[in-house]
Design an enzyme around this catalytic site. Structure first.
Site, PDB file in Angstrom:
ATOM      1  N   ASP A 180      28.713  29.066  29.545  1.00 21.69           N
ATOM      2  CA  ASP A 180      29.801  29.480  28.633  1.00 21.69           C
ATOM      3  C   ASP A 180      29.361  29.003  27.149  1.00 21.69           C
ATOM      4  OD1 ASP A 180      33.202  29.521  28.450  1.00 21.69           O
ATOM      5  OD2 ASP A 180      31.844  31.246  28.816  1.00 21.69           O
ATOM      6  N   TYR A 196      30.138  27.151  23.579  1.00 28.16           N
ATOM      7  CA  TYR A 196      31.227  26.582  23.058  1.00 28.16           C
ATOM      8  C   TYR A 196      32.449  27.428  22.531  1.00 28.16           C
ATOM      9  CZ  TYR A 196      27.367  22.903  23.506  1.00 28.16           C
ATOM     10  OH  TYR A 196      26.434  22.023  23.814  1.00 28.16           O
ATOM     11  N   PHE A 242      23.549  25.187  24.645  1.00 25.49           N
ATOM     12  CA  PHE A 242      23.517  23.772  24.326  1.00 25.49           C
ATOM     13  C   PHE A 242      23.646  23.527  22.969  1.00 25.49           C
ATOM     14  CE2 PHE A 242      22.389  24.176  28.638  1.00 25.49           C
ATOM     15  CZ  PHE A 242      23.309  22.987  29.498  1.00 25.49           C
ATOM     16  N   HIS A 278      24.335  19.048  36.478  1.00 23.15           N
ATOM     17  CA  HIS A 278      24.744  19.533  35.068  1.00 23.15           C
ATOM     18  C   HIS A 278      24.661  18.456  34.044  1.00 23.15           C
ATOM     19  CE1 HIS A 278      26.539  21.346  31.737  1.00 23.15           C
ATOM     20  NE2 HIS A 278      26.131  22.673  32.227  1.00 23.15           N
TER      21      HIS A 278
END
Length: 299
Positions: free
Chosen positions: A62, A64, A75, A186
């Site tokens: 998803d 930020y 990321f 993760h």
């Protein structure tokens, strides 16, 4: 969207499901909802990493959902935003793989250098409502980004880095004889301790690329900013002379130079208006170089 991606995704962009997604996003805008990333950045992953340049795929979930964070690359965050916890943990894993790796100064987290070197930084969902994680999940993005993965998987062998169960599901059908599919926990603080720090994925990705394509194929994971030292530019000294001491040829040259200074200053102001910034030394150097070049051409 970059032309290389548009050419392979064009049919998916006119399906009823995708048009429904577009209507949903339009509705969010009409309701005054803040959506990230900014509209112009939704497909930035495609522009930084065209289809033919993909070597590694790093899958996110998803975008930020805070201000000045998401900009279309999984990321990654824009300055001056500091690296979020998951990215900080990625830096730790990188440091274990490559001891000379140094995180960006100021704790920043801009990953565009990776994207430009062939690392496709792709989220499963490409938009999100401000402060509401997963608010745009299951609206249609997942089908499009799965097609992106399928397009990459249909081409030459690449490395897929799938961290966490959702990412693992996205690459379940990727041919592991053709591609390297590396799975791990993760990097989130909630799960990184369950094997992410020691997964060795950054080094393993390069080892696979080198074995398959040769030394030039490896990814440079450095995020250090290269500072280029500018040589000082000697400013031309213009001697003041009495008007009657200047001949016609010299007067013409001086007048030409003055016109060029005026013209180049106008150019620099136009460039400033487009967002570029010139300091006084840079502007002087640009003016001097332009005058010198045009006088040289006329001699």
């Amino acid at each position: 969207m970059h032309d290389s991606w548009l050419s392979v995704l064009k049919d998916d962009l006119v399906t009823n499901e995708f048009l429904g997604l577009k209507r949903f996003l339009k509705g969010e805008k009409e309701l005054g909802k803040k959506v990230y990333p900014p509209e112009g950045d939704i497909y930035s992953w495609s522009r930084y990493t065209p289809v033919g340049s993909v070597k590694v795929v790093i899958l996110g979930q998803d975008p930020y959902h805070g201000a000045n964070q998401a900009h279309g690359l999984s990321f990654s965050v824009r300055p001056p935003t500091r690296a979020p916890p998951s990215l900080k943990n990625m830096y730790i894993a990188l440091k274990k793989d490559y001891p000379d790796f140094t995180p960006p100064a100021g704790g920043l987290g801009l990953l565009t250098p990776w994207a430009e070197r062939g690392v496709l930084l792709l989220n499963a969902c490409l938009t999100v409502r401000a402060s509401e994680p997963n608010s745009h999940a299951n609206r249609g993005w997942e089908k499009l980004t799965q097609k992106v993965i399928d397009v990459v998987a249909a081409r030459k062998g690449v490395v897929f880095l799938a961290w966490g169960k959702p990412a693992e599901k996205r690459v379940a059908k990727v041919d592991k004889r053709k591609h390297a599919v590396l799975l791990a926990a993760h990097p989130s603080p909630l799960s990184a301790s369950r094997g992410f720090f020691d997964c060795g994925h950054f080094r393993k990705a390069n080892e696979w690329l080198v074995e398959r394509y040769g030394e030039d194929a490896e990814i440079n994971w450095s995020l250090a900013v290269t500072v280029v030292q500018k040589k000082p530019v000697a400013k031309r000294k213009v001697e003041e002379v009495e008007a009657e001491e200047v001949g016609d040829d010299e007067r013409e040259l001086l007048e030409t130079g003055n016109r060029e200074v005026s013209r180049v200053k106008k150019k620099s102001r136009a460039r400033d208006s487009l967002g570029e910034v010139f300091d006084e030394d840079e502007e002087a150097a640009m003016i001097e170089a332009t005058i010198a070049a045009e006088v040289s051409l006329g001699s």
